[in-house]
Write a protein that holds these residues in place. Sequence first.
Motif, PDB file in Angstrom:
ATOM      1  N   GLU A   1       0.847  -1.182   0.000  1.00 32.94           N
ATOM      2  CA  GLU A   1       0.000   0.000   0.000  1.00 32.94           C
ATOM      3  C   GLU A   1       0.889   1.240   0.000  1.00 32.94           C
ATOM      4  N   ALA A   2       0.497   2.226  -0.762  1.00 33.48           N
ATOM      5  CA  ALA A   2       1.258   3.476  -0.773  1.00 33.48           C
ATOM      6  C   ALA A   2       1.146   4.131   0.591  1.00 33.48           C
ATOM      7  N   PRO A   3       2.251   4.592   1.172  1.00 33.25           N
ATOM      8  CA  PRO A   3       2.198   5.204   2.504  1.00 33.25           C
ATOM      9  C   PRO A   3       1.446   6.525   2.479  1.00 33.25           C
ATOM     10  N   ARG A   4       0.797   6.829   3.600  1.00 31.89           N
ATOM     11  CA  ARG A   4       0.079   8.092   3.745  1.00 31.89           C
ATOM     12  C   ARG A   4       0.764   9.013   4.753  1.00 31.89           C
ATOM     13  N   ASP A   5       1.829   8.527   5.362  1.00 34.85           N
ATOM     14  CA  ASP A   5       2.590   9.340   6.299  1.00 34.85           C
ATOM     15  C   ASP A   5       3.730  10.032   5.547  1.00 34.85           C
ATOM     16  N   ILE A   6       3.896  11.342   5.772  1.00 31.53           N
ATOM     17  CA  ILE A   6       4.901  12.106   5.032  1.00 31.53           C
ATOM     18  C   ILE A   6       6.304  11.594   5.323  1.00 31.53           C
ATOM     19  N   SER A   7       6.600  11.316   6.588  1.00 28.58           N
ATOM     20  CA  SER A   7       7.942  10.836   6.936  1.00 28.58           C
ATOM     21  C   SER A   7       8.233   9.498   6.275  1.00 28.58           C
ATOM     22  N   GLU A   8       7.253   8.601   6.288  1.00 23.37           N
ATOM     23  CA  GLU A   8       7.442   7.299   5.653  1.00 23.37           C
ATOM     24  C   GLU A   8       7.600   7.444   4.146  1.00 23.37           C
ATOM     25  N   THR A   9       6.809   8.347   3.554  1.00 21.88           N
ATOM     26  CA  THR A   9       6.925   8.596   2.118  1.00 21.88           C
ATOM     27  C   THR A   9       8.313   9.119   1.772  1.00 21.88           C
ATOM     28  N   ALA A  10       8.809  10.075   2.562  1.00 22.97           N
ATOM     29  CA  ALA A  10      10.139  10.632   2.317  1.00 22.97           C
ATOM     30  C   ALA A  10      11.208   9.550   2.469  1.00 22.97           C
ATOM     31  N   ALA A  11      11.067   8.700   3.499  1.00 20.57           N
ATOM     32  CA  ALA A  11      12.045   7.626   3.705  1.00 20.57           C
ATOM     33  C   ALA A  11      12.043   6.657   2.530  1.00 20.57           C
ATOM     34  N   ASN A  12      10.863   6.311   2.030  1.00 20.16           N
ATOM     35  CA  ASN A  12      10.779   5.395   0.890  1.00 20.16           C
ATOM     36  C   ASN A  12      11.423   5.998  -0.355  1.00 20.16           C
ATOM     37  N   LEU A  13      11.243   7.296  -0.556  1.00 20.18           N
ATOM     38  CA  LEU A  13      11.845   7.940  -1.723  1.00 20.18           C
ATOM     39  C   LEU A  13      13.365   7.942  -1.622  1.00 20.18           C
ATOM     40  N   LEU A  14      13.900   8.261  -0.455  1.00 21.63           N
ATOM     41  CA  LEU A  14      15.355   8.255  -0.277  1.00 21.63           C
ATOM     42  C   LEU A  14      15.919   6.850  -0.394  1.00 21.63           C
ATOM     43  N   ARG A  15      15.189   5.877   0.156  1.00 30.17           N
ATOM     44  CA  ARG A  15      15.625   4.483   0.018  1.00 30.17           C
ATOM     45  C   ARG A  15      15.632   4.084  -1.461  1.00 30.17           C
ATOM     46  N   GLY A  16      14.633   4.564  -2.206  1.00 32.17           N
ATOM     47  CA  GLY A  16      14.584   4.260  -3.638  1.00 32.17           C
ATOM     48  C   GLY A  16      15.769   4.838  -4.386  1.00 32.17           C
ATOM     49  N   VAL A  17      16.189   6.053  -3.999  1.00 32.30           N
ATOM     50  CA  VAL A  17      17.364   6.659  -4.632  1.00 32.30           C
ATOM     51  C   VAL A  17      18.599   5.800  -4.385  1.00 32.30           C
ATOM     52  N   LEU A  18      18.789   5.383  -3.146  1.00 30.03           N
ATOM     53  CA  LEU A  18      19.963   4.577  -2.801  1.00 30.03           C
ATOM     54  C   LEU A  18      19.930   3.215  -3.494  1.00 30.03           C
ATOM     55  N   ASP A  19      18.755   2.578  -3.511  1.00 32.86           N
ATOM     56  CA  ASP A  19      18.634   1.279  -4.178  1.00 32.86           C
ATOM     57  C   ASP A  19      18.930   1.403  -5.667  1.00 32.86           C
ATOM     58  N   SER A  20      18.361   2.424  -6.298  1.00 31.99           N
ATOM     59  CA  SER A  20      18.554   2.593  -7.738  1.00 31.99           C
ATOM     60  C   SER A  20      20.012   2.898  -8.066  1.00 31.99           C
ATOM     61  N   THR A  21      20.650   3.721  -7.241  1.00 31.11           N
ATOM     62  CA  THR A  21      22.057   4.041  -7.468  1.00 31.11           C
ATOM     63  C   THR A  21      22.918   2.796  -7.345  1.00 31.11           C
ATOM     64  N   SER A  22      22.638   1.994  -6.311  1.00 25.47           N
ATOM     65  CA  SER A  22      23.396   0.755  -6.127  1.00 25.47           C
ATOM     66  C   SER A  22      23.180  -0.202  -7.292  1.00 25.47           C
ATOM     67  N   ASN A  23      21.930  -0.339  -7.730  1.00 25.78           N
ATOM     68  CA  ASN A  23      21.624  -1.241  -8.852  1.00 25.78           C
ATOM     69  C   ASN A  23      22.288  -0.771 -10.146  1.00 25.78           C
TER      70      ASN A  23
END
Length: 395
Positions: A230-252
């Motif tokens: 489910e897409a998060p509705r909490d701003i902090s969780e959304t921001a964390a997921n976006l930053l995690r996505g940046v790191l994952d994509s960079t590593s990949n």
Amino acid sequence: MSVTINAHQLKLLLDQTADHMGHEGFEPLHGIRLDVDSQYLYAVATDKYTLAAARYRLADSEQNNEPWARLIPGDIVPALRERIDSMKGATYITISTTDDARLVFADSLSEFRVAVNLGLEFPDWRGLLRTIAAQTVEGEPFPALNTDFLPRWSAIRQSLRTRVTADKKAVLFFGQDFIGAQMPSNGGGIGPAKEQTFQSAHDLWLWTLAAGATDVDMASLPQPEPSRWEAPRDISETAANLLRGVLDSTSNAYQTSFDDDRDAWFAHIRAGVADWCAYRYLDALHQVDPRAAQEVVNDTAEQLDSGELGEWAWDMAEDAGFNPQKWQDDHEARVAKQMAEEPRKWAVRLALALNDAKNAGINFRVDDNQFVAYDAEAEEWKAIKPQPAEADTAA
């Protein structure tokens, strides 16, 4: 004398301090003090038991002006908060003083005038907080805090760091553009609240706590697993997921060969760039208007959960005056060209997998086919480019 601030930031200053206003029976503390120095606009409130000060950095053009301060009467604060809450967060409000002892809140359409009492003497809140911050730790501080006052800090809506210096000294709170303090209580009742030291309070619980292990941490508590994504509705969780996505994509991207699997490499880069842009935009929106940011996160979560992104993107592109049909035609043309000139994507990945298996010492056999072939000179498997169809010749 005037300063300019947007509606969201002003509402935030008022919200963070309103719960700390003094009782109406003591006029000097019954309200929120707006205090302007050469760099910041502050909102300050205290009832002698708690003190809260939130600040907003002034625009460069409004800095280094003459300091001034006015107390918004407590009876006016609810109406002012309601008025500002009805505005769009980006609406700019000019706060100014007048010669007839009034405080004026004006936007492009209207103004709100407040009569103030210039004879009231507000406490030296800077001096109070400076003294508390300078206190040294004495022994093993174990102050008792009145829980009736703790809910007041929830309006800050951020994590607060604390500094405890002594049992009978105020506890200091630090947040982003926020500082506050709470006086300790004298305890009372039964149990640890009336004890003067941590050791004596701890001793009362030794028999109970002795049955527990010594190496357990709350971080190890089990976390509930969502039944589905489910897409998060909490701003902090959304921001964390976006930053995690940046790191994952960079590593990949680093782990993907640009020469061997260019499509996958570009896909990782595009995903990382998209997540980074989304994070920066969300962070900027949250700084300007957290209410609007929360609405965007909620709406986006509903759209993501529905799965109709393609239809919405198409409609929004048309509404904005773009030509999504041309975008689609261009995309299909690029895919057709790639299909005609480049190896199939799955063939490229198959060749990579075969090379990994070969390097791992796995024995296998691949029948002759038009998609992958072993290059004996390079000693590796390669995907084969499609061969152009032979032109029909007349008999």
